[in-house]
Write a protein that holds these residues in place. Sequence first.
Motif, short mmCIF file in Angstrom:
data_model
loop_
_atom_site.label_atom_id
_atom_site.label_comp_id
_atom_site.label_asym_id
_atom_site.label_seq_id
_atom_site.Cartn_x
_atom_site.Cartn_y
_atom_site.Cartn_z
N GLU A 71 -40.29 -7.53 -16.33
CA GLU A 71 -39.56 -6.13 -15.82
C GLU A 71 -39.46 -5.39 -16.58
N GLN A 72 -39.66 -4.73 -17.60
CA GLN A 72 -39.78 -3.64 -18.78
C GLN A 72 -40.52 -2.30 -17.77
N TRP A 73 -41.50 -3.06 -16.90
CA TRP A 73 -42.35 -2.00 -16.34
C TRP A 73 -41.98 -1.45 -14.51
N TRP A 74 -40.74 -2.18 -14.61
CA TRP A 74 -40.40 -1.59 -12.95
C TRP A 74 -39.19 -1.04 -12.96
N ALA A 81 -42.75 6.25 -22.49
CA ALA A 81 -42.51 5.11 -22.63
C ALA A 81 -44.03 4.17 -21.87
N ALA A 82 -43.86 4.21 -20.79
CA ALA A 82 -44.89 3.51 -19.69
C ALA A 82 -46.75 4.05 -20.33
N HIS A 83 -45.87 5.55 -20.07
CA HIS A 83 -47.27 6.15 -19.82
C HIS A 83 -48.32 6.16 -21.68
N VAL A 131 -48.82 -6.87 -15.81
CA VAL A 131 -49.79 -7.08 -16.88
C VAL A 131 -50.66 -5.82 -17.16
N ARG A 132 -50.86 -5.03 -16.06
CA ARG A 132 -51.76 -3.72 -16.54
C ARG A 132 -51.07 -2.39 -16.59
N GLY A 133 -49.35 -2.83 -16.81
CA GLY A 133 -48.97 -1.06 -17.61
C GLY A 133 -48.94 0.00 -16.80
N ILE A 134 -48.64 -0.23 -15.22
CA ILE A 134 -48.70 0.34 -13.91
C ILE A 134 -47.18 -0.01 -13.84
N ASP A 173 -50.57 5.73 -10.13
CA ASP A 173 -49.40 6.24 -10.93
C ASP A 173 -48.65 4.97 -10.49
N VAL A 174 -47.54 5.56 -9.60
CA VAL A 174 -46.73 4.19 -9.24
C VAL A 174 -47.28 3.29 -7.65
#
Length: 337
Positions: free
Chosen positions: A274-277, A43-45, A247-250, A162-163
């Motif tokens: 928090e969806q990106w962590w 989902a993140a990628h 914000v950058r989707g990382i 990437d992370v």
Amino acid sequence: MPSFAIPVPDAAARAAALERLDGLVKPVGSLGRLEELAAWLSAAHGVVPPRPLDDVRVVVFAGDHGVSAQSAYPREVTAAMVRVFLAGRSGVTVLAAQVGASVRVADIAVDWDAADVPGEVTAHKIRRGSGAIDVEDALAPGEALAAFEAGRAIAASESTADVLIPGDMGIGNTTVCAAVVASALGLPAAEVVGAGTGVSGEALERKTAVVAAALARRPVTDPFDRLTALGSACLAATAGFLVEAAVRGIPVLLDGIFSATAALVARDIAPGAEQWWLAGHRSTEPAQAFALKALGLTPILDLGLRLGEGSGAVQAVPTLRAARAVIAEMGLLADLG
């Protein structure tokens, strides 16, 4: 307070990942958390399978605190440890090397003369140390926002990773974090204060009293006021780093109590970030458990660590890579003869 457009991880990619995971050559759900992480990465990628996690970067946010007298170690250790990071001999640099991750140090508020330190380390310095939060504000007006923006700039400069992993270094960190978590969640000092660097007995009682006094000193009105009254410049910078990464989707792997506290503040500033962590590991600090519960995050590892620096989160990287390998490389039941 600034506003941010936080992207939403790709729900279609997550659904496709879950469908593929169910079709692999294994009983449905038999790889447990690895399957959950594989779907999260997809989902993140925005693609199935997710991209390889080759470029992992740790940024250690360093700063001193006015409450460091409650620690088992003197304040001067912060500056000494920055030099150890730069020499590549710290816990996180040794552990990061095992997974091929880079480590960068950002002096946000170390109380020292850094004339002989590389300029990139001090490029985002806000101040030298912070106020003793039991008797005064940690930061002057405007410094929390300035530090937050410095953290955003650091994340922007690492945007091809990437992370990302936020690390920390600062004697007194756990005291500040306990106060911020207690304030954000309406908890008493006694429930959030932990041993930190190893205090116990009377020293732990004094630490708890400092946090209680800080909470009672004055009310706070919003997340930036909370950082000003109870936090620190390095905590504000870490919060900015986390928001900009979202914000950058990382994807971000949180470490221990410090990054979990920054994440709690960052979520209040930018809901949805928090969806990106992911929570890399469970620390021994009670405040971290409260923060992660509020964020809806479950730690990947539980090794009883309390070093900080990003050292726990880097050890979760192989687990993330394993999750990615499962969905990318395992065969499908449909392909069996």
